[in-house]
Design an enzyme around this catalytic site. Sequence first.
Site, PDB file in Angstrom:
ATOM      1  N   ASN A  73     -46.382   4.771  44.463  1.00  0.00           N
ATOM      2  CA  ASN A  73     -45.247   5.552  43.739  1.00  0.00           C
ATOM      3  C   ASN A  73     -45.000   5.882  44.848  1.00  0.00           C
ATOM      4  OD1 ASN A  73     -43.901   8.016  42.500  1.00  0.00           O
ATOM      5  ND2 ASN A  73     -45.928   8.540  41.251  1.00  0.00           N
ATOM      6  N   CYS A  86     -36.206   8.912  44.153  1.00  0.00           N
ATOM      7  CA  CYS A  86     -36.925   7.798  43.929  1.00  0.00           C
ATOM      8  C   CYS A  86     -35.920   6.922  44.371  1.00  0.00           C
ATOM      9  CB  CYS A  86     -37.843   7.969  43.051  1.00  0.00           C
ATOM     10  SG  CYS A  86     -37.027   8.379  41.534  1.00  0.00           S
ATOM     11  N   HIS A 117     -37.721   8.079  36.630  1.00  0.00           N
ATOM     12  CA  HIS A 117     -38.310   7.817  37.771  1.00  0.00           C
ATOM     13  C   HIS A 117     -38.052   6.167  38.014  1.00  0.00           C
ATOM     14  CE1 HIS A 117     -40.346   8.842  41.631  1.00  0.00           C
ATOM     15  NE2 HIS A 117     -41.609   8.458  40.828  1.00  0.00           N
TER      16      HIS A 117
END
Length: 337
Positions: free
Chosen positions: A298, A109, A278
């Site tokens: 995302n 990520c 994240h």
Amino acid sequence: MALLYTIIIYEMAGHTLKLPHPLSDEFIDLINLKQTTWRAGRNFHVNTSMKHITKLMGTMIDGNFKKLPVVTHTQEFINTLPDNFDSRNNWPYCPTLNKISDQGSCGSCWAFGAVEAMTDRVCIHSNGTKNFHFSADDLVSCCSYCGNGCEGGYQSAAWEYWKEVGIVSGGPYDSNQGCRSYEIPPCEHSVPGNRMPCTGEVQTPKCKRTCNFGYNVDYKNDKMYGKHVYSIQSDENQIRAELFKNGPVEATFIVYSDFIAFKDGIYKHTQGYSFGGHAVKIIGWGIDHGTKYWLIANSWNTDWGDLNGFFKIIRGENHCNIENNIVAGEPLLVNNL
């Protein structure tokens, strides 16, 4: 569908708390009893490996973040900002602003949040004349000081690597787009679906300083670079000003077990424990029925949640530390050859 009745027990503030398993219907029902701004539902299959879910949180504690120069914007400029802003509408000639990636079972990520924002900024700063998609694969596999590849990395190092070493172009898994397309296959982050199961069992790709077969640009010559790399003050107005002026930014936040069940609305941590950090891309902001939010892309594919892979989170409260570690940069629009 089988229900999970495993009880998660953990310590918080000296008290032992018991919660239903984070993938159980019981936990989803518990969230919906307590939340007021969003709706929980099933995203991940009940049999999804918890190793996979925890591995998605690939942002490591970044000791070098504070070494980045801090960019600030004037109050006069901040006073001109609108109540609602969506980069996709402001720069419609930049198609990557609508793109949602899939990091697969890799804790990348940190790399996706970086390359997606870099990609958007090249388009924005060139007024749509350059559409160069940076390769997450190149960054994950070749940046030796960015962390541990699929085991997690540092967002500030990713941007510094862009400036100092450069990153080649690349597209999604098996796309053969650009110099180096992503080597890790997408997996099923939501249900129902026909992708392979997400297991968390994946190795960081090897660094290959060559381009995809048939790509007609040499690896070294394909690279694009950052001109300046910086952080943004932990202040919602400074972040808004940076977004409005220069485009999307990379942010990190703490993911709690209720977030993986996000469906729609404006996320606010309600129940559960921390999975880790994240990294994501903030593309805008707004106000909905009096509640301020950030609009975020995302990297769990388009069918996670009900917003085509995007989500909203409470704005202005540094909720889950979302406003603490904002990194961005200015692209160098001429290759360093």
